[in-house]
Design an enzyme around this catalytic site. Structure first.
Site, PDB file in Angstrom:
ATOM      1  N   PRO A   1       0.572  -1.239  -0.115  1.00 28.40           N
ATOM      2  CA  PRO A   1       0.064   0.055  -0.029  1.00 28.40           C
ATOM      3  C   PRO A   1       0.845   1.150  -0.091  1.00 28.40           C
ATOM      4  O   PRO A   1       1.882   1.145   0.564  1.00 28.40           O
ATOM      5  CB  PRO A   1      -0.940  -0.038   1.467  1.00 28.40           C
ATOM      6  CG  PRO A   1      -0.961  -1.731   1.686  1.00 28.40           C
ATOM      7  CD  PRO A   1       0.465  -2.358   1.057  1.00 28.40           C
ATOM      8  N   ASN A   2       0.530   2.220  -0.656  1.00 27.84           N
ATOM      9  CA  ASN A   2       0.973   3.652  -0.885  1.00 27.84           C
ATOM     10  C   ASN A   2       2.197   3.569  -1.528  1.00 27.84           C
ATOM     11  O   ASN A   2       2.505   4.781  -1.908  1.00 27.84           O
ATOM     12  CB  ASN A   2       1.005   4.246   0.409  1.00 27.84           C
ATOM     13  CG  ASN A   2      -0.252   4.254   1.220  1.00 27.84           C
ATOM     14  OD1 ASN A   2      -1.218   4.812   0.608  1.00 27.84           O
ATOM     15  ND2 ASN A   2      -0.610   3.699   2.514  1.00 27.84           N
TER      16      ASN A   2
ATOM     17  N   ASN B   1       8.435  -5.125   0.010  1.00 26.17           N
ATOM     18  CA  ASN B   1       8.210  -4.161   0.509  1.00 26.17           C
ATOM     19  C   ASN B   1       6.573  -4.170   0.722  1.00 26.17           C
ATOM     20  O   ASN B   1       5.704  -3.405  -0.175  1.00 26.17           O
ATOM     21  CB  ASN B   1       8.597  -2.444  -0.009  1.00 26.17           C
ATOM     22  CG  ASN B   1       8.598  -1.634   0.747  1.00 26.17           C
ATOM     23  OD1 ASN B   1       7.716  -1.561   1.834  1.00 26.17           O
ATOM     24  ND2 ASN B   1       9.219  -0.470   0.457  1.00 26.17           N
TER      25      ASN B   1
ATOM     26  N   GLU C   1      12.830  -8.901   2.901  1.00 22.48           N
ATOM     27  CA  GLU C   1      11.864  -7.733   3.454  1.00 22.48           C
ATOM     28  C   GLU C   1      12.639  -6.234   2.961  1.00 22.48           C
ATOM     29  O   GLU C   1      13.911  -6.161   3.347  1.00 22.48           O
ATOM     30  CB  GLU C   1      11.709  -7.706   4.844  1.00 22.48           C
ATOM     31  CG  GLU C   1      10.865  -6.614   5.392  1.00 22.48           C
ATOM     32  CD  GLU C   1      10.542  -6.601   6.975  1.00 22.48           C
ATOM     33  OE1 GLU C   1      10.850  -7.788   7.656  1.00 22.48           O
ATOM     34  OE2 GLU C   1      10.313  -5.701   7.675  1.00 22.48           O
TER      35      GLU C   1
ATOM     36  N   ARG D   1       5.181  11.325  -2.277  1.00 25.76           N
ATOM     37  CA  ARG D   1       4.838  10.907  -0.954  1.00 25.76           C
ATOM     38  C   ARG D   1       5.845  11.188   0.066  1.00 25.76           C
ATOM     39  O   ARG D   1       6.669  10.494  -0.032  1.00 25.76           O
ATOM     40  CB  ARG D   1       3.957   9.651  -0.765  1.00 25.76           C
ATOM     41  CG  ARG D   1       4.152   9.078   0.556  1.00 25.76           C
ATOM     42  CD  ARG D   1       4.061   7.706   0.393  1.00 25.76           C
ATOM     43  NE  ARG D   1       3.675   6.944   2.033  1.00 25.76           N
ATOM     44  CZ  ARG D   1       3.636   5.852   2.244  1.00 25.76           C
ATOM     45  NH1 ARG D   1       4.442   5.005   1.243  1.00 25.76           N
ATOM     46  NH2 ARG D   1       3.634   5.594   3.472  1.00 25.76           N
TER      47      ARG D   1
ATOM     48  N   ARG E   1      12.005   5.264  13.448  1.00 20.81           N
ATOM     49  CA  ARG E   1      10.722   6.058  13.225  1.00 20.81           C
ATOM     50  C   ARG E   1       9.638   5.780  14.452  1.00 20.81           C
ATOM     51  O   ARG E   1      10.206   5.634  15.595  1.00 20.81           O
ATOM     52  CB  ARG E   1      10.129   5.979  12.050  1.00 20.81           C
ATOM     53  CG  ARG E   1      11.072   6.122  10.736  1.00 20.81           C
ATOM     54  CD  ARG E   1      10.523   5.885   9.461  1.00 20.81           C
ATOM     55  NE  ARG E   1       9.385   6.773   9.166  1.00 20.81           N
ATOM     56  CZ  ARG E   1       8.489   6.430   8.119  1.00 20.81           C
ATOM     57  NH1 ARG E   1       8.767   5.456   7.387  1.00 20.81           N
ATOM     58  NH2 ARG E   1       7.498   7.191   7.926  1.00 20.81           N
TER      59      ARG E   1
ATOM     60  N   TYR F   1      10.857   9.322   2.279  1.00 21.71           N
ATOM     61  CA  TYR F   1      11.083   8.247   1.188  1.00 21.71           C
ATOM     62  C   TYR F   1      11.715   8.641  -0.037  1.00 21.71           C
ATOM     63  O   TYR F   1      12.006   7.912  -1.008  1.00 21.71           O
ATOM     64  CB  TYR F   1       9.541   7.884   0.745  1.00 21.71           C
ATOM     65  CG  TYR F   1       8.779   7.060   1.826  1.00 21.71           C
ATOM     66  CD1 TYR F   1       9.339   6.188   2.434  1.00 21.71           C
ATOM     67  CD2 TYR F   1       7.720   7.954   2.345  1.00 21.71           C
ATOM     68  CE1 TYR F   1       8.572   5.633   3.671  1.00 21.71           C
ATOM     69  CE2 TYR F   1       7.077   7.254   3.352  1.00 21.71           C
ATOM     70  CZ  TYR F   1       7.442   6.113   4.051  1.00 21.71           C
ATOM     71  OH  TYR F   1       6.669   5.687   5.144  1.00 21.71           O
TER      72      TYR F   1
ATOM     73  N   HIS G   1      12.492  -1.957   2.910  1.00 14.78           N
ATOM     74  CA  HIS G   1      12.021  -0.716   3.354  1.00 14.78           C
ATOM     75  C   HIS G   1      12.956   0.416   2.971  1.00 14.78           C
ATOM     76  O   HIS G   1      14.223   0.368   2.891  1.00 14.78           O
ATOM     77  CB  HIS G   1      11.645  -0.584   4.648  1.00 14.78           C
ATOM     78  CG  HIS G   1      11.024  -1.601   5.435  1.00 14.78           C
ATOM     79  ND1 HIS G   1       9.601  -1.818   5.047  1.00 14.78           N
ATOM     80  CD2 HIS G   1      11.241  -2.744   6.016  1.00 14.78           C
ATOM     81  CE1 HIS G   1       9.094  -2.662   5.717  1.00 14.78           C
ATOM     82  NE2 HIS G   1      10.021  -3.426   6.380  1.00 14.78           N
TER      83      HIS G   1
ATOM     84  N   ALA H   1       2.898  -0.516   5.015  1.00 18.70           N
ATOM     85  CA  ALA H   1       2.264  -0.359   6.382  1.00 18.70           C
ATOM     86  C   ALA H   1       1.838  -1.878   6.871  1.00 18.70           C
ATOM     87  O   ALA H   1       1.754  -2.257   8.074  1.00 18.70           O
ATOM     88  CB  ALA H   1       1.296   0.490   6.697  1.00 18.70           C
TER      89      ALA H   1
HETATM   90  C1  DQA Z   1       7.973   1.512   4.455  1.00 20.14           C
HETATM   91  C2  DQA Z   1       7.968   1.627   5.761  1.00 20.14           C
HETATM   92  C3  DQA Z   1       6.476   1.489   6.453  1.00 20.14           C
HETATM   93  O1  DQA Z   1       6.401   1.794   7.728  1.00 20.14           O
HETATM   94  C4  DQA Z   1       5.492   2.394   5.717  1.00 20.14           C
HETATM   95  O2  DQA Z   1       4.099   2.338   6.101  1.00 20.14           O
HETATM   96  C5  DQA Z   1       5.549   2.349   4.310  1.00 20.14           C
HETATM   97  C6  DQA Z   1       6.918   2.387   3.657  1.00 20.14           C
HETATM   98  C7  DQA Z   1       9.364   1.965   3.474  1.00 20.14           C
HETATM   99  O3  DQA Z   1       9.619   1.419   2.805  1.00 20.14           O
HETATM  100  O4  DQA Z   1      10.065   2.689   4.465  1.00 20.14           O
HETATM  101  O5  DQA Z   1       4.543   2.214   3.388  1.00 20.14           O
HETATM  102  O6  DQA Z   1       7.814   0.076   3.979  1.00 20.14           O
END
Ligand code: DQA
Length: 144
Positions: free
Chosen positions: A10-11, A74, A98, A18, A107, A23, A100, A77
């Site tokens: 997501p996102n 990735n 995994e 964003r 954070r 990021y 990020h 959330a």
């Molecule tokens: C993320 C870190 C997550 O906490 C966050 O919700 C994201 C992006 C990252 O790539 O740093 O959407 O996965």
């Protein structure tokens, strides 16, 4: 040689726009291109699946079983609360990374728990868009 699945949760479609202070400025397309270049340099194909929906990511992991040699994920959330994604990763029999862009451990408190971490080979976090190349290289090196 094999197919590496890159999963974006997501996102992440909003990357580049964003919260660039967190990021960075690279778009998801640019991150995927970097991951693909790293996979191809090692003789692998890269398949990318992006969704804002948990079930679609679970379905993609099921479809990868017995077909993909590695997965780089990735989960956005979902990292912090998706037991269904954790279970799907536990059921994946290849190498898993995994990934990020940010370093969630540095954070907010709620980002410090990853429910998927126990089910992956390893984690790459905090290196921004460079992480996409690093995560693929880590997966490739585990494949031997
Ligand atoms: C993320 C870190 C997550 O906490 C966050 O919700 C994201 C992006 C990252 O790539 O740093 O959407 O996965």
């Amino acid at each position: 040689m094999g197919t590496i699945l890159l999963l974006s949760g997501p996102n992440l479609n909003l990357l580049g726009d964003r919260q660039p202070e967190v990021y960075g400025h690279a778009t998801l397309d640019a991150c995927v291109a970097a991951a693909r270049a790293a996979a191809e340099a090692a003789g692998h194909d890269l398949e990318h699946v992006r969704s804002n929906h948990e079930g679609e990511l679970v379905d993609a992991l099921h479809a990868a079983r017995g077909r993909c040699v590695a997965v780089v994920v990735n989960p956005g959330a979902l990292t912090h609360y998706s037991y269904s994604l954790a279970d799907a990763l536990a059921a994946f029999d290849g190498v898993s990374v995994e990934l990020h862009l940010s370093n969630p451990s540095a954070r907010e408190e709620w980002r410090r728990l990853s429910v998927v971490a126990p089910y992956v080979t390893g984690t790459v976090a905090g290196f921004g868009s460079e992480g996409y190349r690093l995560a693929v290289e880590a997966a490739v090196s585990c494949l031997g």
